[in-house]
Design an enzyme around this catalytic site. Structure first.
Site, PDB file in Angstrom:
ATOM      1  N   PRO A 141       0.810  -1.226   0.000  1.00  0.00           N
ATOM      2  CG  PRO A 141      -0.518  -1.460   1.872  1.00  0.00           C
ATOM      3  CD  PRO A 141       0.780  -1.892   1.299  1.00  0.00           C
ATOM      4  CD  GLU A 142       3.903   2.250   3.794  1.00  0.00           C
ATOM      5  OE1 GLU A 142       4.661   3.200   4.023  1.00  0.00           O
ATOM      6  OE2 GLU A 142       3.772   1.277   4.575  1.00  0.00           O
ATOM      7  CG  MET A 143       7.340   3.998  -1.457  1.00  0.00           C
ATOM      8  SD  MET A 143       8.899   4.437  -0.661  1.00  0.00           S
ATOM      9  CE  MET A 143       9.882   4.923  -2.064  1.00  0.00           C
TER      10      MET A 143
END
Length: 340
Positions: A141-143
């Site tokens: 859900p981030e990078m």
């Protein structure tokens, strides 16, 4: 060395006071000043396994701003921890790869002064910044970038290889852990001494009367029981001690295995709304009143909350001067972005 130019300068303010009962009371309640001396400050921020050097700081800064460490080439560390916006993203829950909101509705904590915290992440699972930097790069859900992709991107760029050799020597192994570590080295320099630190360091006129009144109320109400140390937070504490948090059902986060939650730093708190682990409150005075009922079991009225908020404004720190880096170009060997 030029490191002193990266770490925020500690400006001595006012006249050195002989005695300061309020400052003494703050210290007795566990509040600790950022040292005035750069040498003393370096003892705190340079205690990791990867010593700070100018070459590492410059390389770590470049990687911090480089969106190619993400799968999409769109998200950098600075996306969620924006150094121009108090080290945060100013949204309730972090937004990452494919416009994904954090599944536990977790708010991005500030990167400023994070080196002063005892642990990293809301559940305290990382002991230091070099370890913490590994998580967001890989998290879907981030990078959303696998370790091998991050390494392939960085090592495909000759300038980065040159800079790693300059920082770590010609035989450096540029692996995922080393990349994360040098980002952590840069982050350790993001310390922001404030007028509150000047006050604790003996300069009585660094705070106004209203700020001193707010500090006294902060101590009297018991806020320093959790927000203490040099970070004014940064330790794991039980949450919902006296009452249920008003927005407990927002998101799926429950803290660590013991229900403990990392106490956020109060440094620069006037710049880092919205508040709490799930970013549920936008007004600082509302957050102060919520903590009174939830953690302390007391009622803090509007006037008292406003007074404490005035004191918290004195924690706005002097930021390091960060020049946005010009990043080295990709090559034919640099893996292209993907959006799956």
């Amino acid at each position: 060395m030029k490191i002193i130019q990266t770490v925020a300068s500690v400006t001595i303010m006012g006249t050195l006071a002989l005695a300061n009962p309020l400052a003494d009371a703050a210290k007795q309640n566990g509040l600790q000043a950022i040292p005035e001396s750069t040498a003393e400050l370096m003892k705190y921020i340079n205690s990791g396994d990867d010593p700070i050097t100018d070459a590492k700081v410059e390389l770590g800064k470049m990687l911090y701003f480089d969106p190619r460490l993400s799968r999409s080439n769109l998200i950098s560390c600075n996306t969620c921890h924006n150094l121009a916006l108090g080290g945060v993203d100013l949204v309730p829950a972090a937004i990452g790869h494919k416009w994904t909101m954090n599944p536990a509705h977790l708010n991005s904590p500030t990167v400023y002064n994070s080196v002063l915290s005892e642990v990293q992440f809301w559940d305290g699972r990382s002991p230091h910044l070099e370890d913490q930097a590994q998580g967001p790069m890989q998290a879907d859900p981030e990078m959303a970038a696998p370790q091998e992709l991050v390494v392939a991107r960085v090592t495909s760029i000759p300038k980065y290889v040159e800079l790693f050799k300059r920082a770590y020597g010609p035989d450096v192994k540029i692996d995922f852990e080393r990349i994360a570590s040098v980002i952590g080295v840069f982050e350790r320099t993001l310390v922001t001494p404030s007028r509150f630190d000047d006050f604790l360091n003996g300069h009585d006129d660094a705070l106004t009367k209203a700020e001193k009144d707010g500090l006294q109320l902060f101590l009297d109400k018991g806020c320093a029981s959790c927000h203490n140390g040099m970070a004014l937070g940064g330790t794991m504490q039980p949450f919902q001690v006296a009452a249920q948090y008003s927005f407990v059902k927002l998101g799926g986060f429950e803290g660590d295995e013991n229900g403990m939650v990392k106490t956020p730093t109060l440094r620069n708190v006037t710049e880092t709304a919205p508040y709490f682990h799930n970013g549920a409150m936008w007004k600082l005075t509302d957050a102060i009143k919520e903590m009174g009922s939830t953690q302390l079991g007391i009622s803090i009225n509007d006037k008292e909350a406003a007074s404490i908020a005035v004191f918290l404004g004195a924690l706005e720190g002097r930021k390091p001067q960060i020049a946005y880096p010009i990043l080295p170009p990709s090559t034919d060997k640099t893996p292209p972005p993907t959006f799956d």
